[in-house]
Design a protein around this motif. Structure first.
Motif, PDB file in Angstrom:
ATOM      1  N   HIS A   1      55.094 -26.646 -76.943  1.00 48.97           N
ATOM      2  CA  HIS A   1      56.052 -27.300 -76.045  1.00 48.97           C
ATOM      3  C   HIS A   1      55.306 -27.908 -74.856  1.00 48.97           C
ATOM      4  CE1 HIS A   1      59.392 -25.486 -78.259  1.00 48.97           C
ATOM      5  NE2 HIS A   1      58.714 -24.336 -78.228  1.00 48.97           N
ATOM      6  N   PRO A   2      54.566 -28.974 -75.082  1.00 50.90           N
ATOM      7  CA  PRO A   2      53.751 -29.572 -74.006  1.00 50.90           C
ATOM      8  C   PRO A   2      54.577 -30.063 -72.823  1.00 50.90           C
ATOM      9  CG  PRO A   2      53.896 -31.042 -75.907  1.00 50.90           C
ATOM     10  CD  PRO A   2      54.463 -29.729 -76.343  1.00 50.90           C
ATOM     11  N   GLU A   3      55.850 -30.312 -73.029  1.00 51.75           N
ATOM     12  CA  GLU A   3      56.678 -30.795 -71.924  1.00 51.75           C
ATOM     13  C   GLU A   3      56.870 -29.732 -70.841  1.00 51.75           C
ATOM     14  OE1 GLU A   3      59.352 -28.754 -74.820  1.00 51.75           O
ATOM     15  OE2 GLU A   3      57.719 -30.218 -74.957  1.00 51.75           O
ATOM     16  N   LYS A   4      56.615 -28.470 -71.182  1.00 56.74           N
ATOM     17  CA  LYS A   4      56.781 -27.388 -70.217  1.00 56.74           C
ATOM     18  C   LYS A   4      55.509 -27.108 -69.408  1.00 56.74           C
ATOM     19  CE  LYS A   4      60.295 -24.959 -72.959  1.00 56.74           C
ATOM     20  NZ  LYS A   4      60.664 -23.676 -73.602  1.00 56.74           N
ATOM     21  N   LYS A   5      54.408 -27.752 -69.773  1.00 51.32           N
ATOM     22  CA  LYS A   5      53.146 -27.512 -69.085  1.00 51.32           C
ATOM     23  C   LYS A   5      53.165 -28.104 -67.688  1.00 51.32           C
ATOM     24  CE  LYS A   5      49.306 -28.071 -71.212  1.00 51.32           C
ATOM     25  NZ  LYS A   5      48.185 -28.616 -71.999  1.00 51.32           N
ATOM     26  N   GLU A   6      52.476 -27.422 -66.770  1.00 54.59           N
ATOM     27  CA  GLU A   6      52.375 -27.908 -65.394  1.00 54.59           C
ATOM     28  C   GLU A   6      51.420 -29.091 -65.358  1.00 54.59           C
ATOM     29  OE1 GLU A   6      50.915 -26.281 -61.010  1.00 54.59           O
ATOM     30  OE2 GLU A   6      51.357 -24.869 -62.623  1.00 54.59           O
ATOM     31  N   PRO A   7      51.867 -30.275 -64.944  1.00 54.22           N
ATOM     32  CA  PRO A   7      51.010 -31.458 -64.963  1.00 54.22           C
ATOM     33  C   PRO A   7      49.837 -31.326 -64.000  1.00 54.22           C
ATOM     34  CG  PRO A   7      53.054 -31.889 -63.759  1.00 54.22           C
ATOM     35  CD  PRO A   7      53.206 -30.556 -64.405  1.00 54.22           C
ATOM     36  N   GLY A   8      48.669 -31.775 -64.468  1.00 54.72           N
ATOM     37  CA  GLY A   8      47.483 -31.769 -63.623  1.00 54.72           C
ATOM     38  C   GLY A   8      46.796 -30.427 -63.473  1.00 54.72           C
ATOM     39  N   ARG A   9      47.329 -29.389 -64.098  1.00 55.80           N
ATOM     40  CA  ARG A   9      46.746 -28.043 -63.971  1.00 55.80           C
ATOM     41  C   ARG A   9      45.881 -27.739 -65.192  1.00 55.80           C
ATOM     42  NH1 ARG A   9      48.283 -22.738 -62.531  1.00 55.80           N
ATOM     43  NH2 ARG A   9      46.349 -21.514 -62.702  1.00 55.80           N
ATOM     44  N   TYR A  10      44.619 -27.358 -64.966  1.00 59.06           N
ATOM     45  CA  TYR A  10      43.733 -26.992 -66.065  1.00 59.06           C
ATOM     46  C   TYR A  10      43.760 -25.479 -66.248  1.00 59.06           C
ATOM     47  CZ  TYR A  10      39.639 -26.382 -69.013  1.00 59.06           C
ATOM     48  OH  TYR A  10      38.799 -26.055 -70.046  1.00 59.06           O
TER      49      TYR A  10
END
Length: 327
Positions: free
Chosen positions: A118-127
């Motif tokens: 579910h990539p849409e739930k990932k925090e953008p810009g966070r590695y």
């Protein structure tokens, strides 16, 4: 990292009494390492009044995770010394420690695989390292093993480096004074801050222009220069190491009566070496090789295989870049 350092400072006695700073460094680095690897810190420096993310696990809390991790490492060290008879070192305490550590890490492995689905739930810009691993494989065992490998490499080497840095700074007040002044000049102090201290800004900060001796001007260096080259030469985190020959080969030196002729190494043979001893060789670092003298790096900063705090080649330590990241 700033929040982790603040929590560590809260654990330092305010009455001027002595305390074991290395223990605090291990708590600091396990929190910082898990924040980078798992996406959230296990919070080993949390107070009892604070809620812990691990309270629902078998380890009970972050301290329990750190203790299980340390206990497993102690037995793994014993197993490595036993070599071919490693399987004899397998007590119940070791197995239980492994189970506790795996339970925690497997939780974050599942989160990483879920984020992949579910990539849409990932925090953008966070590695997050676990999520990066999940991008390459769906095998939870492979992800877990890699995460534990980096956790070991990042936690122990950084805690060792920080402890060594404070050891030398405490014995060289002139170095401490100049280092502190560099920080104040660049970032200000508590009363007059000049901006947030970030990893990127630290890496771009010119190092000391004047270092040990008054009037001895230094070229512009990075701030992390002190913590790497000056300290790691005398107290490398991995002082002893070895390699096993993957095929019949030879080393350019080590043979003959004077040790300067090539030496044959058969496939499967183990070659041990001491980075600690090599870093103190007077033929490589001068007659004062045992002394903490930072200006030697101004005289000759181009070092090759005689400077190996993280070893080198294809098997270079995984904690090298991570240590720099955490600093």
């Amino acid at each position: 990292m700033d929040g982790h350092v603040t929590k560590m400072m809260d654990l330092i006695p305010k009455d001027g009494s002595t305390f074991d700073i290395q223990r605090l460094f291990f708590l600091l680095t396990i929190d910082s390492a898990t924040h980078f690897l798992f996406g959230e810190s296990v919070g080993s420096m949390r107070t009892s009044a604070e809620s812990s993310l691990l309270e629902k696990s078998t380890v009970g809390n972050a301290q329990g995770f750190a203790e299980a991790f340390n206990r497993a490492q102690e037995y793994l060290a014993a197993r490595s010394r036993a070599m071919a008879f490693y399987w004899l070192v397998n007590p119940k305490e070791f197995r239980e420690a492994n189970q506790l550590v795996h339970e925690v890490v497997d939780h974050y492995v599942r989160l990483a695989l879920e984020a992949k689905r579910h990539p849409e739930k990932k925090e953008p810009g966070r590695y997050i390292f676990a999520e990066a691993l999940a991008g390459d494989t769906d095998d939870p065992r492979v992800i877990r093993d890699n995460m534990l490998n980096i956790l070991l490499a990042g936690r122990d080497t950084t805690a060792s480096l920080l402890s060594s840095a404070f050891f030398y700074l405490a014995r060289h007040p002139n170095v401490w004074t100049r280092l502190r002044q560099t920080i104040v000049d660049e970032f200000g102090d508590a009363q007059h801050p000049k901006g947030t201290i970030t990893h990127a800004r630290l890496k771009d900060t010119p190092y000391l222009r004047y270092f040990l001796n008054e009037g001895a001007q230094y070229p512009r260096r990075k701030l992390e220069y002190l913590l790497t080259r000056l300290v790691l030469r005398l107290l490398p985190p991995v002082p002893l190491n070895f390699r096993v020959a993957a095929k019949d080969t030879s080393l350019p030196l080590g043979g003959g009566p004077d040790g300067k002729a090539p030496i044959y190494v058969r496939k499967g043979e183990l070659v041990s070496y001491s980075v600690y001893a090599m870093h103190r060789r007077t033929d490589l670092y001068g007659p004062d090789a045992h002394a903490f003298r930072p200006e030697r790096w101004e005289e000759n900063s181009k070092r090759g295989w005689e400077y190996l705090p993280f070893n080198g080649g294809p098997r270079i330590c995984l904690g090298r870049k991570f240590t720099s990241h955490m600093l």
